[in-house]
Structures are given as C-alpha cells and as structure tokens.
Design a protein around this motif. Structure first.
Motif: not given
Length: 154
Positions: A44-55
C-alpha cells in the motif's frame, strides 16, 4: 534532507529514524501513500524512487536524500487522470481504495520497463501488492488495457 517529489524540490529536517512514508504523509501532507502492514508486505505504501517501485515504509527518509520520488498524487496531470488511473476506473479495479495508490505506483513502474502481454504477466506485475476487497479481475484487465494503450502510443 532534500529530495524532489512529483517534480517539486523539498528540503526538510527529519529524524534519522523517520520512514519515507511518514515523511511524505506527515511533512509533505501527501496522504495518498498509505500505510498498511508497515512491514513491506502489503504494498500500500509503494512509491517510485529514482524509477524503481519502492516500499516507502521500509525506506528511511534520509535514504531519499537527492532522490526523485513519485507518489500517486503526481500521476494525474492538469486534473486529467493518467491512462492507468482511467483504466482502473473503467474496469472497477478498486473497492475501498486503500490499496489502490500502491497498485498504481507498482504498475506504473512496471509498465515503464516492459509491456504486459497476457493475464499471467499482469498477475505477476500485481503480485507484490495485496487487495482484500477485489477478486483481482478488474486489476488484471486494467494492467492489460494500460499496457495495450502504452504500446499503441509508442
């Protein structure tokens, strides 16, 4: 700590133990990033950091120093839903909506890397996120629709 979130630069003093999720929600008031399990399992907390899906519940805010972060608030442009968001709406790919931002960000990152050709691939893309309401049928249809639209626009 400084980073760019949805194209806007931010500088903030943060506690070294603050998670990226808490930074986004508490410091920047970007509450579309949801906290479910806080163990990196539900997505549920997934964001994109420097192009990668990140928890974002597993990443410290200080680890995002200098990074480019994208949240669900950044998907729509000028009030227009992104094609993936439109596909979710058309295919009834949400019920309560709690998991939706994480799904949207995970799928966005995946579709930037590759097209999804069939249901098996769509289910693989969705496999890192958990929804307790739907049967995943609408989610699968949405991924396939958005991928097909991406290919048509390429």
């Amino acid at each position: 700590m400084g980073c760019t979130v949805n194209g806007r630069e931010y500088e903030a003093a943060v506690d070294p133990r603050m998670t990226l999720a808490d930074f986004l929600r508490e410091k920047l008031r970007l509450t579309g990033t949801h906290l479910g399990c806080e163990h990196g399992v539900c997505g549920a907390c997934t964001v994109i950091v420097d192009g990668s899906a990140t928890r974002s519940c597993l990443m410290l805010a200080v680890q995002a120093d200098g990074a480019e972060v994208e949240t669900v608030e950044g998907l729509a442009e000028d009030g227009e839903l992104a094609p993936l968001q439109q596909a979710f709406k058309r295919n009834h790919a949400l019920q309560c909506g709690f998991c939706t931002p994480g799904f949207l960000m995970s799928v966005t990152a995946a579709l930037r890397e590759q097209s999804v050709a069939d249901e098996e691939q769509a289910r693989e893309v969705l496999s890192g996120n958990i929804c307790r309401c739907t049967g995943y049928t609408g989610l699968v249809k949405s991924v396939l629709e958005a991928s097909a639209g991406k290919d048509a626009n390429a």
